[in-house]
Design a protein around this motif. Structure first.
Motif, short mmCIF file in Angstrom:
data_model
loop_
_atom_site.label_atom_id
_atom_site.label_comp_id
_atom_site.label_asym_id
_atom_site.label_seq_id
_atom_site.Cartn_x
_atom_site.Cartn_y
_atom_site.Cartn_z
N ARG A 133 -10.61 -62.14 3.67
CA ARG A 133 -9.40 -61.42 3.57
C ARG A 133 -9.72 -60.34 2.24
O ARG A 133 -9.30 -59.31 2.42
N ALA A 134 -10.40 -60.80 1.35
CA ALA A 134 -10.72 -59.95 0.19
C ALA A 134 -11.75 -58.87 0.47
O ALA A 134 -11.55 -57.85 -0.12
N ARG A 140 -10.79 -51.59 2.99
CA ARG A 140 -9.71 -50.54 3.26
C ARG A 140 -9.32 -49.78 2.03
O ARG A 140 -9.16 -48.61 2.30
N ALA A 141 -9.36 -50.45 1.01
CA ALA A 141 -8.80 -49.85 -0.24
C ALA A 141 -10.03 -48.70 -0.79
O ALA A 141 -9.52 -47.67 -1.08
N TYR A 142 -11.10 -48.83 -0.69
CA TYR A 142 -12.06 -47.87 -1.03
C TYR A 142 -13.08 -47.47 -0.03
O TYR A 142 -14.09 -46.53 -0.26
N GLY A 143 -12.60 -47.22 1.11
CA GLY A 143 -13.31 -46.91 2.19
C GLY A 143 -14.75 -47.44 2.41
O GLY A 143 -15.81 -46.57 3.01
N VAL A 166 -14.76 -57.53 -11.50
CA VAL A 166 -14.23 -58.39 -10.54
C VAL A 166 -12.90 -58.00 -10.23
O VAL A 166 -11.78 -57.93 -10.88
N THR A 167 -12.62 -57.65 -8.60
CA THR A 167 -11.34 -57.11 -8.21
C THR A 167 -10.76 -58.66 -7.55
O THR A 167 -11.25 -59.13 -6.62
N VAL A 168 -9.32 -58.56 -8.12
CA VAL A 168 -8.59 -59.82 -7.57
C VAL A 168 -7.42 -59.15 -6.76
O VAL A 168 -6.47 -58.67 -7.43
N PHE A 169 -7.31 -59.68 -5.34
CA PHE A 169 -6.07 -59.12 -4.67
C PHE A 169 -5.14 -60.19 -4.45
O PHE A 169 -5.29 -61.25 -4.67
N GLY A 170 -3.75 -59.67 -4.64
CA GLY A 170 -2.71 -60.16 -4.76
C GLY A 170 -1.80 -59.74 -5.95
O GLY A 170 -2.03 -60.16 -6.88
N ALA A 171 -0.71 -59.03 -5.52
CA ALA A 171 0.00 -58.29 -6.75
C ALA A 171 0.74 -59.22 -7.57
O ALA A 171 0.86 -59.02 -8.75
N GLU A 172 0.65 -60.56 -7.23
CA GLU A 172 1.39 -61.62 -8.08
C GLU A 172 0.54 -62.54 -8.88
O GLU A 172 0.88 -63.37 -9.57
N ALA A 191 -1.53 -49.48 -6.22
CA ALA A 191 -1.57 -49.14 -4.77
C ALA A 191 -2.32 -49.90 -3.80
O ALA A 191 -2.06 -50.15 -2.45
N PHE A 192 -3.08 -50.99 -4.32
CA PHE A 192 -4.00 -52.16 -3.72
C PHE A 192 -3.37 -53.13 -3.72
O PHE A 192 -4.06 -54.34 -3.11
#
Length: 296
Positions: A133-134, A140-143, A166-172, A191-192
């Motif tokens: 998922r990440a 999608r975010a960075y093409g 390190v990019t962690v997805f999940g706005a919460e 935005a992501f």
């Protein structure tokens, strides 16, 4: 924002612009991953005025490589390019990647133990996803091509490499406990729906200052720089450069630390930009010191 002053017609030699520094996404590159109209011509015009063009972006080497390397906009910039907010230097001519700072080694273990799986770790040689998922969200975010992001189970070639970000997805996501006691900087990319953890003191302004000193032997390069940006991670650069220009639609934090806010397209601004008059017209007398990043 400064109002237009009754200024002298030309800047002193001390205040003459010699560098133009650009952010990438949201500044010269639009949401469709295409360069904005007029940018190629504008960059050529700046070079014709004798300015060196530098690119400093939050993108990793992997996400940057997803762009068309033959694009005239990219060919206009000097090597090396400053990626990962200036923490990584990529020299396209030499094919070399240099990392300035790394994240603490304990971070990966803390995230894993807390079941924080939706992560993408940037190393000097690639991108490693903690979950499918990440990987998809990052692509999608960075093409980036999905196949260019390996999952952790297949990342044997990257084991032992330092983490650049390190990019962690999940706005919460709340990483307070996992980051306690570990030196780091933290950016929220709303935005992501992501948080980006970087090494402490990662800063575009500091990176440009050090790069100009090493590459061109100039200790006060920011006082000879016009900088263009749109986001929170550009605020320090816009506030430290001799002339900081926030592009149309920029984040309010970037706007507050800029000298000019564009009301129209960047390409139109570059078409009428004259380096020898720009600082005098804006009424700026900044010494080019690197400010502490006010947005953090």
């Amino acid at each position: 924002m400064k109002s237009e002053p009754e200024a002298p017609s030309a800047p002193s030699e001390r205040r003459r612009l010699r560098y133009a520094v650009f952010d990438l996404d949201g500044t010269v590159l639009g949401p469709s991953q295409r360069f904005l109209p007029g940018v190629a011509e504008g960059l050529h015009r700046l070079r014709a005025q004798g300015l060196r063009l530098l690119l400093v972006t939050g993108r990793s080497v992997g996400s940057f490589r997803s762009l068309d390397p033959s694009a005239p906009e990219l060919r206009a910039f000097d090597d090396p390019l400053l990626l990962s907010n200036g923490n990584v230097l990529w020299d396209r001519g030499a094919g070399s990647v240099t990392v300035s700072r790394a994240l603490p080694a304990e971070l990966a273990a803390r995230l894993a133990s807390a079941d924080v799986a939706d992560t993408v770790t940037e190393t000097a040689s690639g991108l490693i996803a903690g979950s499918r998922r990440a990987a998809l969200a990052y692509a999608r975010a960075y093409g980036v091509r999905r196949e260019d992001i390996v999952t952790r189970a297949l990342a044997a070639d990257h084991r032992g490499e330092d983490a650049v970000a390190v990019t962690v997805f999940g706005a919460e996501a709340d990483l307070t406990e996992q980051l306690t006691g570990l030196p780091h900087d933290l950016d929220r990319i709303s935005a992501f729906g992501a948080l980006v953890v970087r090494p402490e003191h990662t800063c575009k302004a500091a990176a440009v200052h050090e790069h100009v000193r090493r590459r061109y032997g100039e200790s006060h390069g920011l006082s000879a720089t016009v900088a263009f940006g749109d986001a929170r991670n550009d605020a320090c650069l816009l506030g430290s450069a001799a002339l900081g220009v926030a592009v149309q639609g920029a984040d309010q934090v970037a706007v507050r630390h800029s000298d000019e806010l564009l009301s129209g397209p960047l390409g139109e601004y570059l078409a009428r930009f004259v380096a020898d008059r720009a600082i005098a017209a804006a009424g700026i007398d900044r010494d080019g010191r690197v400010l502490r990043c006010p947005h953090r």
